[in-house]
Scaffold this motif. Structure first.
Motif, PDB file in Angstrom:
ATOM      1  N   VAL A  52       0.601  -1.303  -0.039  1.00 19.23           N
ATOM      2  CA  VAL A  52       0.202   0.099   0.219  1.00 19.23           C
ATOM      3  C   VAL A  52       0.809   1.245  -0.073  1.00 19.23           C
ATOM      4  CG1 VAL A  52      -1.617   1.205   1.353  1.00 19.23           C
ATOM      5  CG2 VAL A  52      -2.231  -0.823   0.849  1.00 19.23           C
ATOM      6  N   PRO A  53       1.820   1.538   0.896  1.00 17.58           N
ATOM      7  CA  PRO A  53       2.441   2.611   0.969  1.00 17.58           C
ATOM      8  C   PRO A  53       3.563   3.107  -0.046  1.00 17.58           C
ATOM      9  CG  PRO A  53       3.308   1.230   2.548  1.00 17.58           C
ATOM     10  CD  PRO A  53       2.162   0.486   1.945  1.00 17.58           C
ATOM     11  N   HIS A  54       3.859   2.122  -1.009  1.00 16.15           N
ATOM     12  CA  HIS A  54       4.779   2.081  -1.827  1.00 16.15           C
ATOM     13  C   HIS A  54       4.380   2.533  -3.352  1.00 16.15           C
ATOM     14  CE1 HIS A  54       7.755   0.964   1.108  1.00 16.15           C
ATOM     15  NE2 HIS A  54       7.113  -0.085   1.347  1.00 16.15           N
ATOM     16  N   HIS A  55       3.159   2.638  -3.153  1.00 19.03           N
ATOM     17  CA  HIS A  55       2.350   3.242  -4.565  1.00 19.03           C
ATOM     18  C   HIS A  55       2.476   4.768  -4.545  1.00 19.03           C
ATOM     19  CE1 HIS A  55       1.113  -1.011  -5.694  1.00 19.03           C
ATOM     20  NE2 HIS A  55       0.671  -1.194  -4.722  1.00 19.03           N
ATOM     21  N   ARG A  56       2.958   5.127  -5.850  1.00 26.01           N
ATOM     22  CA  ARG A  56       3.039   6.468  -6.304  1.00 26.01           C
ATOM     23  C   ARG A  56       1.605   7.499  -5.695  1.00 26.01           C
ATOM     24  NH1 ARG A  56       6.329  10.337  -8.842  1.00 26.01           N
ATOM     25  NH2 ARG A  56       5.293  12.212  -9.088  1.00 26.01           N
ATOM     26  N   ALA A  57       0.648   6.780  -6.185  1.00 25.72           N
ATOM     27  CA  ALA A  57      -0.610   7.566  -5.856  1.00 25.72           C
ATOM     28  C   ALA A  57      -0.911   7.606  -4.355  1.00 25.72           C
ATOM     29  CB  ALA A  57      -1.835   6.627  -6.466  1.00 25.72           C
ATOM     30  N   TYR A  58      -0.532   6.618  -3.736  1.00 25.03           N
ATOM     31  CA  TYR A  58      -0.701   6.551  -2.221  1.00 25.03           C
ATOM     32  C   TYR A  58       0.270   7.685  -1.421  1.00 25.03           C
ATOM     33  CZ  TYR A  58      -1.408   5.179   2.697  1.00 25.03           C
ATOM     34  OH  TYR A  58      -1.655   4.822   3.721  1.00 25.03           O
ATOM     35  N   VAL A  59       1.637   7.756  -1.944  1.00 21.55           N
ATOM     36  CA  VAL A  59       2.659   8.601  -1.543  1.00 21.55           C
ATOM     37  C   VAL A  59       2.137  10.066  -1.756  1.00 21.55           C
ATOM     38  CG1 VAL A  59       5.031   9.590  -1.956  1.00 21.55           C
ATOM     39  CG2 VAL A  59       4.513   7.265  -1.843  1.00 21.55           C
ATOM     40  N   GLU A  60       1.388  10.425  -3.148  1.00 21.10           N
ATOM     41  CA  GLU A  60       0.959  11.544  -3.488  1.00 21.10           C
ATOM     42  C   GLU A  60      -0.095  12.073  -2.464  1.00 21.10           C
ATOM     43  OE1 GLU A  60      -0.094  10.780  -7.457  1.00 21.10           O
ATOM     44  OE2 GLU A  60       1.923  11.714  -8.182  1.00 21.10           O
ATOM     45  N   LYS A  61      -0.938  11.147  -2.158  1.00 18.06           N
ATOM     46  CA  LYS A  61      -2.116  11.544  -1.359  1.00 18.06           C
ATOM     47  C   LYS A  61      -1.829  11.695   0.263  1.00 18.06           C
ATOM     48  CE  LYS A  61      -6.313   9.581   0.463  1.00 18.06           C
ATOM     49  NZ  LYS A  61      -7.329   8.418   0.343  1.00 18.06           N
ATOM     50  N   HIS A  62      -0.761  11.203   0.527  1.00 16.94           N
ATOM     51  CA  HIS A  62      -0.337  11.309   1.916  1.00 16.94           C
ATOM     52  C   HIS A  62       0.829  12.205   2.050  1.00 16.94           C
ATOM     53  CE1 HIS A  62      -3.221   8.586   3.466  1.00 16.94           C
ATOM     54  NE2 HIS A  62      -2.958   7.821   2.423  1.00 16.94           N
ATOM     55  N   PHE A  63       1.280  12.709   1.064  1.00 19.26           N
ATOM     56  CA  PHE A  63       2.695  13.537   1.150  1.00 19.26           C
ATOM     57  C   PHE A  63       2.788  14.572   2.000  1.00 19.26           C
ATOM     58  CE2 PHE A  63       5.907  16.548  -0.263  1.00 19.26           C
ATOM     59  CZ  PHE A  63       6.881  15.881  -0.599  1.00 19.26           C
ATOM     60  N   ASP A  64       3.888  14.724   2.694  1.00 18.34           N
ATOM     61  CA  ASP A  64       4.260  15.893   3.375  1.00 18.34           C
ATOM     62  C   ASP A  64       5.874  15.959   3.281  1.00 18.34           C
ATOM     63  OD1 ASP A  64       5.174  17.774   5.966  1.00 18.34           O
ATOM     64  OD2 ASP A  64       3.118  17.693   6.112  1.00 18.34           O
ATOM     65  N   PHE A  65       6.289  17.181   3.249  1.00 17.45           N
ATOM     66  CA  PHE A  65       7.898  17.394   3.447  1.00 17.45           C
ATOM     67  C   PHE A  65       8.673  16.772   4.391  1.00 17.45           C
ATOM     68  CE2 PHE A  65       6.598  20.243   0.073  1.00 17.45           C
ATOM     69  CZ  PHE A  65       7.479  20.189  -0.881  1.00 17.45           C
ATOM     70  N   ASP A  66       7.823  16.696   5.699  1.00 14.72           N
ATOM     71  CA  ASP A  66       7.979  16.006   6.940  1.00 14.72           C
ATOM     72  C   ASP A  66       7.741  14.851   7.173  1.00 14.72           C
ATOM     73  OD1 ASP A  66       9.044  15.449   9.402  1.00 14.72           O
ATOM     74  OD2 ASP A  66       8.376  17.323  10.359  1.00 14.72           O
ATOM     75  N   TRP A  67       8.277  13.704   6.746  1.00 20.62           N
ATOM     76  CA  TRP A  67       8.036  12.380   7.021  1.00 20.62           C
ATOM     77  C   TRP A  67       7.430  12.047   8.294  1.00 20.62           C
ATOM     78  CZ3 TRP A  67      10.030   8.152   9.938  1.00 20.62           C
ATOM     79  CH2 TRP A  67       9.667   6.861   9.667  1.00 20.62           C
ATOM     80  N   ALA A  68       8.128  12.894   9.357  1.00 19.06           N
ATOM     81  CA  ALA A  68       7.802  12.439  10.784  1.00 19.06           C
ATOM     82  C   ALA A  68       6.309  12.969  11.098  1.00 19.06           C
ATOM     83  CB  ALA A  68       8.795  13.248  11.764  1.00 19.06           C
ATOM     84  N   LYS A  69       5.814  13.903  10.253  1.00 21.26           N
ATOM     85  CA  LYS A  69       4.433  14.387  10.614  1.00 21.26           C
ATOM     86  C   LYS A  69       3.385  13.376   9.984  1.00 21.26           C
ATOM     87  CE  LYS A  69       5.021  19.236  10.275  1.00 21.26           C
ATOM     88  NZ  LYS A  69       4.553  20.637   9.325  1.00 21.26           N
ATOM     89  N   ILE A  70       3.856  12.622   8.966  1.00 19.15           N
ATOM     90  CA  ILE A  70       2.961  11.759   8.322  1.00 19.15           C
ATOM     91  C   ILE A  70       2.747  10.602   9.347  1.00 19.15           C
ATOM     92  CG2 ILE A  70       2.684  10.205   6.480  1.00 19.15           C
ATOM     93  CD1 ILE A  70       4.263  12.022   4.931  1.00 19.15           C
ATOM     94  N   MET A  71       4.006  10.134   9.995  1.00 22.90           N
ATOM     95  CA  MET A  71       4.061   9.126  10.812  1.00 22.90           C
ATOM     96  C   MET A  71       3.789   9.061  12.121  1.00 22.90           C
ATOM     97  SD  MET A  71       4.883   7.240   8.326  1.00 22.90           S
ATOM     98  CE  MET A  71       5.062   5.509   9.267  1.00 22.90           C
ATOM     99  N   LYS A  72       3.443  10.257  12.633  1.00 24.06           N
ATOM    100  CA  LYS A  72       3.126  10.574  14.239  1.00 24.06           C
ATOM    101  C   LYS A  72       1.811   9.785  14.537  1.00 24.06           C
ATOM    102  CE  LYS A  72       0.656  14.880  14.218  1.00 24.06           C
ATOM    103  NZ  LYS A  72       0.821  16.198  14.538  1.00 24.06           N
TER     104      LYS A  72
END
Length: 141
Positions: free
Chosen positions: A117-137
């Motif tokens: 799931v998280p390795h598809h480009r469309a999923y990355v685009e949907k959940h993107f933030d320049f700060d990976w830690a914000k996504i993962m919190k």
């Protein structure tokens, strides 16, 4: 290595790469392109130990490494709950049909090896933030 420790170390590596790319004028689209597995294994070989083996974590034709860990993964290093005398430490928040709970002695951990799931480009685009830690919190429970 505990989940918290891995997330903290990975967040630093991720941030360093993104900051470098932003300084070079990369926008969201170019950053996502840069995190393509084929590019990352050549240019950022220290980002993932699998790169040295030319091995993907998931067998996807087009694997994007921006979300190296999934925002749907939930964990607690102290344990989440007891299940039949075993301690569960992680789970999938969307209960992906491609994931499973793995039992390792007295420990239960989410096994995401069958899920891309998280390795598809469309999923990355949907959940993107320049700060990976914000996504993962959201992952720490």
């Amino acid at each position: 290595m505990a989940y918290n420790e891995w997330v903290e170390k990975h967040a630093k590596k991720h941030k360093s790469i993104v900051q470098k790319l932003v300084k070079q004028g990369y926008d969201k689209e170019k950053i996502i392109d840069y995190f393509d597995f084929e590019n990352m294994k050549e240019k950022e070989f220290d980002f993932c130990p699998l790169y040295a083996k030319n091995k993907k974590c998931h067998e996807l034709e087009s694997l994007n490494c921006y979300l190296c860990s999934c925002p749907n993964f939930r964990f607690n290093d102290e344990g989440i709950q007891k299940v039949e005398e075993k301690t569960q430490y992680s789970f999938c928040d969307i209960d992906s049909k491609d994931g499973r709970q793995g039992v390792y002695g007295e420990k239960i951990h989410q096994d995401c090896s069958g899920c891309g799931v998280p390795h598809h480009r469309a999923y990355v685009e949907k959940h993107f933030d320049f700060d990976w830690a914000k996504i993962m919190k959201v992952c720490k429970v």
